[in-house]
Motif scaffolding. Structure first.
Motif, short mmCIF file in Angstrom:
data_model
loop_
_atom_site.label_atom_id
_atom_site.label_comp_id
_atom_site.label_asym_id
_atom_site.label_seq_id
_atom_site.Cartn_x
_atom_site.Cartn_y
_atom_site.Cartn_z
N LYS A 1 31.12 15.67 30.73
CA LYS A 1 30.79 14.23 30.77
C LYS A 1 31.09 13.58 29.43
N LEU A 2 30.76 14.27 28.35
CA LEU A 2 31.02 13.73 27.02
C LEU A 2 32.52 13.53 26.81
N LEU A 3 33.31 14.53 27.17
CA LEU A 3 34.76 14.41 27.02
C LEU A 3 35.30 13.24 27.84
N GLU A 4 34.81 13.09 29.06
CA GLU A 4 35.27 11.99 29.90
C GLU A 4 34.86 10.63 29.33
N LYS A 5 33.65 10.53 28.74
CA LYS A 5 33.24 9.29 28.10
C LYS A 5 34.16 8.93 26.94
N LEU A 6 34.70 9.94 26.30
CA LEU A 6 35.60 9.72 25.16
C LEU A 6 37.06 9.60 25.59
N LYS A 7 37.27 9.43 26.91
CA LYS A 7 38.59 9.17 27.50
C LYS A 7 39.50 10.39 27.59
N PHE A 8 38.94 11.60 27.48
CA PHE A 8 39.73 12.80 27.76
C PHE A 8 39.97 12.86 29.26
N GLU A 9 41.11 13.36 29.65
CA GLU A 9 41.48 13.46 31.07
C GLU A 9 41.54 14.93 31.46
N TYR A 10 40.85 15.27 32.56
CA TYR A 10 40.90 16.64 33.07
C TYR A 10 42.32 16.96 33.50
N ILE A 11 42.83 18.13 33.06
CA ILE A 11 44.21 18.52 33.37
C ILE A 11 44.26 19.74 34.29
N TYR A 12 43.58 20.82 33.91
CA TYR A 12 43.63 22.05 34.72
C TYR A 12 42.49 22.97 34.33
N LYS A 13 42.31 24.04 35.11
CA LYS A 13 41.34 25.07 34.76
C LYS A 13 42.00 26.44 34.82
N VAL A 14 41.42 27.37 34.09
CA VAL A 14 41.97 28.72 34.01
C VAL A 14 40.82 29.72 33.86
N ASN A 15 41.01 30.93 34.39
CA ASN A 15 40.03 31.99 34.22
C ASN A 15 40.38 32.75 32.94
N GLN A 16 39.50 32.67 31.95
CA GLN A 16 39.75 33.32 30.67
C GLN A 16 38.97 34.63 30.54
N ALA A 17 38.60 35.22 31.65
CA ALA A 17 37.88 36.49 31.61
C ALA A 17 38.80 37.61 31.15
N VAL A 18 38.18 38.64 30.63
CA VAL A 18 38.93 39.82 30.21
C VAL A 18 39.50 40.49 31.46
N PRO A 19 40.78 40.86 31.45
CA PRO A 19 41.38 41.51 32.62
C PRO A 19 40.68 42.83 32.98
N TYR A 20 40.69 43.15 34.22
CA TYR A 20 40.21 44.42 34.76
C TYR A 20 38.69 44.59 34.70
N VAL A 21 37.96 43.52 34.52
CA VAL A 21 36.51 43.59 34.65
C VAL A 21 36.11 42.54 35.66
N SER A 22 35.00 42.78 36.31
CA SER A 22 34.57 41.83 37.34
C SER A 22 33.80 40.69 36.69
N GLN A 23 34.51 39.90 35.94
CA GLN A 23 33.92 38.78 35.21
C GLN A 23 34.72 37.53 35.53
N VAL A 24 34.05 36.40 35.54
CA VAL A 24 34.72 35.13 35.75
C VAL A 24 34.31 34.21 34.60
N ASN A 25 35.28 33.59 33.98
CA ASN A 25 35.03 32.65 32.89
C ASN A 25 36.01 31.48 33.07
N ILE A 26 35.65 30.58 33.96
CA ILE A 26 36.52 29.45 34.26
C ILE A 26 36.34 28.38 33.19
N VAL A 27 37.45 27.99 32.57
CA VAL A 27 37.43 26.95 31.54
C VAL A 27 38.28 25.79 32.03
N LYS A 28 37.70 24.60 31.95
CA LYS A 28 38.41 23.39 32.33
C LYS A 28 39.00 22.78 31.05
N TYR A 29 40.27 22.40 31.11
CA TYR A 29 40.93 21.82 29.94
C TYR A 29 41.15 20.32 30.13
#
Length: 170
Positions: free
Chosen positions: A137-165
């Protein structure tokens, strides 16, 4: 570096910032929401702080009236190729005792202005964990535009770390 706003200032780290820095890295929520290092070991925390003292791209967010460090903010290079030289990625964290008072918004705006006006950047990126709607919300208030998201979890572990850019262009 010294940027002065209405309620806060952005400045280089000082040795006196060790105690508030340790409070930031001892809070696991700060790691989970912003990626800040996490440790409860004060010696290791002091070692991390020594690294922050020497970094060129990370700064303390301090209260303007008493210079107390309440958070940190960084403006990281995204690469050294010609197309990335005029871009940076911004990241920030505010101590939980000082949240919801407008300090993060003021700090991010000060660094955006510095980046575009002094460093002549053309783009500023910001990443936010998908489960961190307050930062989004803060980024959007400052006029940042959502572009994409990516899973930045370490490969080969059952972890999810979705980051929105998010992207802000001059």
């Amino acid at each position: 570096m010294l940027l002065i706003g209405r309620k806060i200032k952005i400045r280089n780290f000082e040795k006196a910032d060790l105690k508030p820095f340790l409070e930031l890295v001892k809070d696991k929520n700060n790691h989970d929401s912003s990626g800040l290092e996490y440790t409860t070991d004060e010696k290791f925390g002091a070692d991390i702080f020594d690294l922050y003292l020497r970094r060129e791209d990370v700064y303390a967010i301090a209260l303007k009236d008493n210079d107390l460090m309440i958070g940190l903010i960084e403006l990281n290079k995204r690469g050294v190729t010609q197309t990335l030289l005029a871009t940076r990625e911004i990241g920030f964290v505010i101590d939980k005792k000082f949240r919801h008072k407008g300090y993060a918004k003021e700090a991010v705006q000060l660094l955006i202005d510095y980046g575009f006006n002094e460093l002549k950047l053309t783009e500023i990126w910001a990443g936010s964990r998908e489960d961190n709607p307050i930062s989004q919300k803060l980024l959007e208030k400052l006029k940042f535009e959502y572009i994409y998201k990516v899973n930045q979890a370490v490969p080969y572990v059952s972890q999810v770390n979705i980051v929105k850019y998010y992207l802000l262009k001059k």
